[in-house]
Design a protein around this motif. Structure first.
Motif, PDB file in Angstrom:
ATOM      1  N   SER A   1     -89.575  57.239  47.122  1.00 46.14           N
ATOM      2  CA  SER A   1     -89.151  58.426  47.876  1.00 46.14           C
ATOM      3  C   SER A   1     -89.124  59.657  46.985  1.00 46.14           C
ATOM      4  CB  SER A   1     -87.754  58.191  48.476  1.00 46.14           C
ATOM      5  OG  SER A   1     -87.779  57.159  49.424  1.00 46.14           O
ATOM      6  N   SER A   2     -88.732  59.484  45.723  1.00 41.10           N
ATOM      7  CA  SER A   2     -88.658  60.612  44.802  1.00 41.10           C
ATOM      8  C   SER A   2     -90.040  61.102  44.387  1.00 41.10           C
ATOM      9  CB  SER A   2     -87.856  60.204  43.568  1.00 41.10           C
ATOM     10  OG  SER A   2     -87.844  61.223  42.598  1.00 41.10           O
ATOM     11  N   ASP A   3     -90.970  60.170  44.164  1.00 44.25           N
ATOM     12  CA  ASP A   3     -92.285  60.542  43.634  1.00 44.25           C
ATOM     13  C   ASP A   3     -93.259  60.996  44.713  1.00 44.25           C
ATOM     14  OD1 ASP A   3     -91.363  59.883  41.167  1.00 44.25           O
ATOM     15  OD2 ASP A   3     -92.388  57.943  41.045  1.00 44.25           O
ATOM     16  N   LEU A   4     -93.037  60.591  45.956  1.00 45.56           N
ATOM     17  CA  LEU A   4     -93.978  60.907  47.031  1.00 45.56           C
ATOM     18  C   LEU A   4     -93.881  62.386  47.406  1.00 45.56           C
ATOM     19  CD1 LEU A   4     -95.963  59.148  48.711  1.00 45.56           C
ATOM     20  CD2 LEU A   4     -94.218  59.089  50.492  1.00 45.56           C
ATOM     21  N   THR A   5     -95.028  63.018  47.605  1.00 44.87           N
ATOM     22  CA  THR A   5     -95.053  64.435  48.010  1.00 44.87           C
ATOM     23  C   THR A   5     -95.908  64.602  49.265  1.00 44.87           C
ATOM     24  OG1 THR A   5     -96.909  64.827  46.491  1.00 44.87           O
ATOM     25  CG2 THR A   5     -94.678  65.320  45.670  1.00 44.87           C
ATOM     26  N   PRO A   6     -95.431  64.089  50.392  1.00 49.90           N
ATOM     27  CA  PRO A   6     -96.215  64.188  51.626  1.00 49.90           C
ATOM     28  C   PRO A   6     -96.093  65.569  52.243  1.00 49.90           C
ATOM     29  CG  PRO A   6     -94.126  63.140  52.088  1.00 49.90           C
ATOM     30  CD  PRO A   6     -94.151  63.414  50.601  1.00 49.90           C
ATOM     31  N   THR A   7     -96.919  65.812  53.239  1.00 52.74           N
ATOM     32  CA  THR A   7     -96.806  67.022  54.056  1.00 52.74           C
ATOM     33  C   THR A   7     -96.231  66.648  55.412  1.00 52.74           C
ATOM     34  OG1 THR A   7     -99.081  66.742  54.836  1.00 52.74           O
ATOM     35  CG2 THR A   7     -98.741  68.153  52.912  1.00 52.74           C
ATOM     36  N   GLY A   8     -95.584  67.597  56.042  1.00 48.80           N
ATOM     37  CA  GLY A   8     -95.049  67.370  57.375  1.00 48.80           C
ATOM     38  C   GLY A   8     -96.033  67.798  58.444  1.00 48.80           C
ATOM     39  N   ASP A   9     -95.924  67.199  59.621  1.00 46.73           N
ATOM     40  CA  ASP A   9     -96.750  67.587  60.761  1.00 46.73           C
ATOM     41  C   ASP A   9     -95.986  67.274  62.041  1.00 46.73           C
ATOM     42  OD1 ASP A   9     -96.980  64.815  61.129  1.00 46.73           O
ATOM     43  OD2 ASP A   9     -98.932  64.713  60.135  1.00 46.73           O
ATOM     44  N   ILE A  10     -96.662  67.296  63.170  1.00 43.33           N
ATOM     45  CA  ILE A  10     -95.974  67.086  64.446  1.00 43.33           C
ATOM     46  C   ILE A  10     -95.451  65.654  64.581  1.00 43.33           C
ATOM     47  CG2 ILE A  10     -97.304  68.871  65.628  1.00 43.33           C
ATOM     48  CD1 ILE A  10     -98.997  66.638  66.873  1.00 43.33           C
ATOM     49  N   HIS A  11     -95.956  64.735  63.778  1.00 42.43           N
ATOM     50  CA  HIS A  11     -95.532  63.339  63.880  1.00 42.43           C
ATOM     51  C   HIS A  11     -94.318  63.025  63.020  1.00 42.43           C
ATOM     52  CE1 HIS A  11     -99.185  62.623  66.102  1.00 42.43           C
ATOM     53  NE2 HIS A  11     -99.914  63.071  65.094  1.00 42.43           N
ATOM     54  N   GLY A  12     -94.118  63.787  61.946  1.00 47.09           N
ATOM     55  CA  GLY A  12     -92.979  63.523  61.072  1.00 47.09           C
ATOM     56  C   GLY A  12     -92.914  64.539  59.956  1.00 47.09           C
ATOM     57  N   SER A  13     -91.717  64.889  59.569  1.00 46.60           N
ATOM     58  CA  SER A  13     -91.541  65.843  58.474  1.00 46.60           C
ATOM     59  C   SER A  13     -91.804  65.160  57.142  1.00 46.60           C
ATOM     60  CB  SER A  13     -90.114  66.401  58.496  1.00 46.60           C
ATOM     61  OG  SER A  13     -89.179  65.373  58.192  1.00 46.60           O
ATOM     62  N   ALA A  14     -91.943  65.967  56.101  1.00 49.21           N
ATOM     63  CA  ALA A  14     -92.132  65.420  54.760  1.00 49.21           C
ATOM     64  C   ALA A  14     -90.914  64.602  54.343  1.00 49.21           C
ATOM     65  CB  ALA A  14     -92.385  66.552  53.770  1.00 49.21           C
ATOM     66  N   ALA A  15     -89.716  65.094  54.648  1.00 50.41           N
ATOM     67  CA  ALA A  15     -88.500  64.367  54.287  1.00 50.41           C
ATOM     68  C   ALA A  15     -88.429  63.024  55.003  1.00 50.41           C
ATOM     69  CB  ALA A  15     -87.274  65.214  54.620  1.00 50.41           C
ATOM     70  N   TYR A  16     -88.827  63.003  56.256  1.00 48.63           N
ATOM     71  CA  TYR A  16     -88.833  61.749  57.014  1.00 48.63           C
ATOM     72  C   TYR A  16     -89.796  60.751  56.394  1.00 48.63           C
ATOM     73  CZ  TYR A  16     -89.669  58.501  60.873  1.00 48.63           C
ATOM     74  OH  TYR A  16     -89.818  57.372  61.631  1.00 48.63           O
TER      75      TYR A  16
ATOM     76  N   GLY B   1    -103.030  62.944  50.712  1.00 48.66           N
ATOM     77  CA  GLY B   1    -104.448  63.057  51.021  1.00 48.66           C
ATOM     78  C   GLY B   1    -105.231  61.781  50.825  1.00 48.66           C
ATOM     79  N   THR B   2    -104.694  60.834  50.041  1.00 48.21           N
ATOM     80  CA  THR B   2    -105.332  59.542  49.795  1.00 48.21           C
ATOM     81  C   THR B   2    -104.241  58.478  49.731  1.00 48.21           C
ATOM     82  OG1 THR B   2    -105.169  59.712  47.384  1.00 48.21           O
ATOM     83  CG2 THR B   2    -107.150  60.644  48.410  1.00 48.21           C
ATOM     84  N   PRO B   3    -104.610  57.191  49.799  1.00 46.13           N
ATOM     85  CA  PRO B   3    -103.614  56.150  49.510  1.00 46.13           C
ATOM     86  C   PRO B   3    -103.116  56.320  48.080  1.00 46.13           C
ATOM     87  CG  PRO B   3    -105.651  55.202  50.380  1.00 46.13           C
ATOM     88  CD  PRO B   3    -105.941  56.629  50.085  1.00 46.13           C
ATOM     89  N   GLN B   4    -101.822  56.117  47.874  1.00 41.03           N
ATOM     90  CA  GLN B   4    -101.230  56.403  46.575  1.00 41.03           C
ATOM     91  C   GLN B   4    -100.549  55.173  45.987  1.00 41.03           C
ATOM     92  OE1 GLN B   4     -99.062  60.369  46.543  1.00 41.03           O
ATOM     93  NE2 GLN B   4     -99.479  60.195  48.734  1.00 41.03           N
ATOM     94  N   ARG B   5    -101.018  54.742  44.800  1.00 48.39           N
ATOM     95  CA  ARG B   5    -100.315  53.714  44.060  1.00 48.39           C
ATOM     96  C   ARG B   5     -99.081  54.340  43.411  1.00 48.39           C
ATOM     97  NH1 ARG B   5    -103.226  49.284  41.887  1.00 48.39           N
ATOM     98  NH2 ARG B   5    -101.356  48.896  40.655  1.00 48.39           N
ATOM     99  N   MET B   6     -97.945  53.657  43.516  1.00 53.02           N
ATOM    100  CA  MET B   6     -96.676  54.189  43.045  1.00 53.02           C
ATOM    101  C   MET B   6     -96.299  53.508  41.728  1.00 53.02           C
ATOM    102  SD  MET B   6     -96.564  56.199  45.557  1.00 53.02           S
ATOM    103  CE  MET B   6     -95.109  57.091  45.043  1.00 53.02           C
ATOM    104  N   ALA B   7     -96.799  54.090  40.627  1.00 52.58           N
ATOM    105  CA  ALA B   7     -96.709  53.452  39.316  1.00 52.58           C
ATOM    106  C   ALA B   7     -95.266  53.307  38.834  1.00 52.58           C
ATOM    107  CB  ALA B   7     -97.525  54.245  38.294  1.00 52.58           C
ATOM    108  N   ALA B   8     -94.444  54.308  39.050  1.00 54.52           N
ATOM    109  CA  ALA B   8     -93.066  54.246  38.538  1.00 54.52           C
ATOM    110  C   ALA B   8     -92.296  53.109  39.191  1.00 54.52           C
ATOM    111  CB  ALA B   8     -92.365  55.586  38.774  1.00 54.52           C
ATOM    112  N   ALA B   9     -92.456  52.958  40.488  1.00 53.32           N
ATOM    113  CA  ALA B   9     -91.773  51.870  41.192  1.00 53.32           C
ATOM    114  C   ALA B   9     -92.316  50.518  40.757  1.00 53.32           C
ATOM    115  CB  ALA B   9     -91.929  52.048  42.698  1.00 53.32           C
ATOM    116  N   GLU B  10     -93.625  50.445  40.530  1.00 54.34           N
ATOM    117  CA  GLU B  10     -94.217  49.187  40.077  1.00 54.34           C
ATOM    118  C   GLU B  10     -93.638  48.757  38.738  1.00 54.34           C
ATOM    119  OE1 GLU B  10     -98.602  49.918  42.188  1.00 54.34           O
ATOM    120  OE2 GLU B  10     -98.368  50.088  40.013  1.00 54.34           O
TER     121      GLU B  10
END
Length: 290
Positions: free
Chosen positions: A253-268, A220-229
């Protein structure tokens, strides 16, 4: 389609604009209109009033100083994109602007407008989240500043009050000698990102002193990825190898929790984000100077 009927206010001062914004039942601020007008035409937005800032003197200023780059509310994206001073101070910002829509869009669209629209797949919010900085907002009670970490609330939603106007944004200057990268995957150039990654790496005394990784299009927003940093911070530059870069990508990839839509799945999206982080960090490290 045509928009619903609305009342138009062409303002000459910020105070006048704030007054109209607070007095209307459902008012929207307009500068470039590259996001708002299409939404109005599709009846996804039906404001009763439009408050136009374009005739307010001084809001189109772009100032580059030691602490950061300040962009006024009506400054066009193209103006910032071609500024030699901005390019020297924050090349990441200029590179990202080249991915915003098309030249016709950037000739009218504004940097501040893109931030306030807060589309999580847009480029400017991700750069703002990575560089840090603040938005200057003016309302009936006066002026306040909102830090980058507190500005985005959710999808298409910011912490601006309904009767506040964002008059400028200041992007913090990146650390001296820092390296950066901007990566995104789109179906066509100019489209919103299916997923994208912005990275910034600073090296001091032979070790990674700062690492900033922001994913956009993955929530829903840009996400800073603290664990990777944190995998990189404190590591000797000579020890940052392909295995460590891939580990950082895997952490994203492990920490991200995106949603899927017609453009790409969450796994993608998770998979592509990890690949872009590995690639982007490699580029940022190559560009970084100790």
């Amino acid at each position: 389609m045509k928009p619903a009927t609305f009342t138009y206010h062409s303002c000459r001062t910020v105070e006048e604009a704030v007054g109209h914004l607070g007095a209307a039942a459902d008012a929207k601020v307009i500068c470039g209109g590259q996001s708002l007008v299409p939404m109005m035409n599709l009846r996804l937005a039906n404001p009763t009033d439009l408050v136009d800032l374009n005739r307010i003197p001084g809001l189109d200023a772009v100032d580059v100083g030691p602490a950061g780059i300040t962009v006024g509310a009506t400054a066009r994206q193209h103006t910032v994109e071609i500024s030699p001073a901005v390019g020297a101070a924050a090349p990441m910002l200029v590179a990202a602007l080249g991915h915003v829509g098309h030249p016709q869009i950037r000739n009218r669209g504004t940097v501040v407008g893109s931030l306030c629209h807060a589309d999580p797949a847009a480029e400017m919010p991700a750069v703002f989240a990575t560089l840090g900085g603040s938005v200057t907002a003016q309302g009936p009670g006066g002026t306040r500043t909102i830090g980058a970490a507190d500005f985005f609330d959710s999808y298409l939603t910011t912490s601006l009050a309904a009767d506040e106007i964002a008059t400028a944004v200041t992007f913090d200057s990146p650390p001296p000698g820092s390296g950066w990268s901007f990566e995104e995957v789109t179906r066509r150039h100019g489209d919103f990102a299916i997923v994208g990654v912005v990275t910034l790496v600073a090296v001091t005394g032979g070790s990674v002193a700062q690492a900033r990784i922001t994913v956009f299009g993955g929530g829903g927003t840009p996400q800073r990825m603290a664990a990777a940093e944190q995998l990189l911070v404190g590591t000797a530059r000579a020890d940052v190898d392909e295995e460590l870069l891939r580990s950082a990508g895997a952490a994203v990839s492990s920490d991200l929790t995106p949603t899927g839509d017609i453009h790409g799945s969450a796994a993608y999206r998770r998979h592509v984000a990890g690949v872009l982080v590995t690639r982007g960090l490699r580029t940022a490290l190559d560009r970084a100077r100790d």
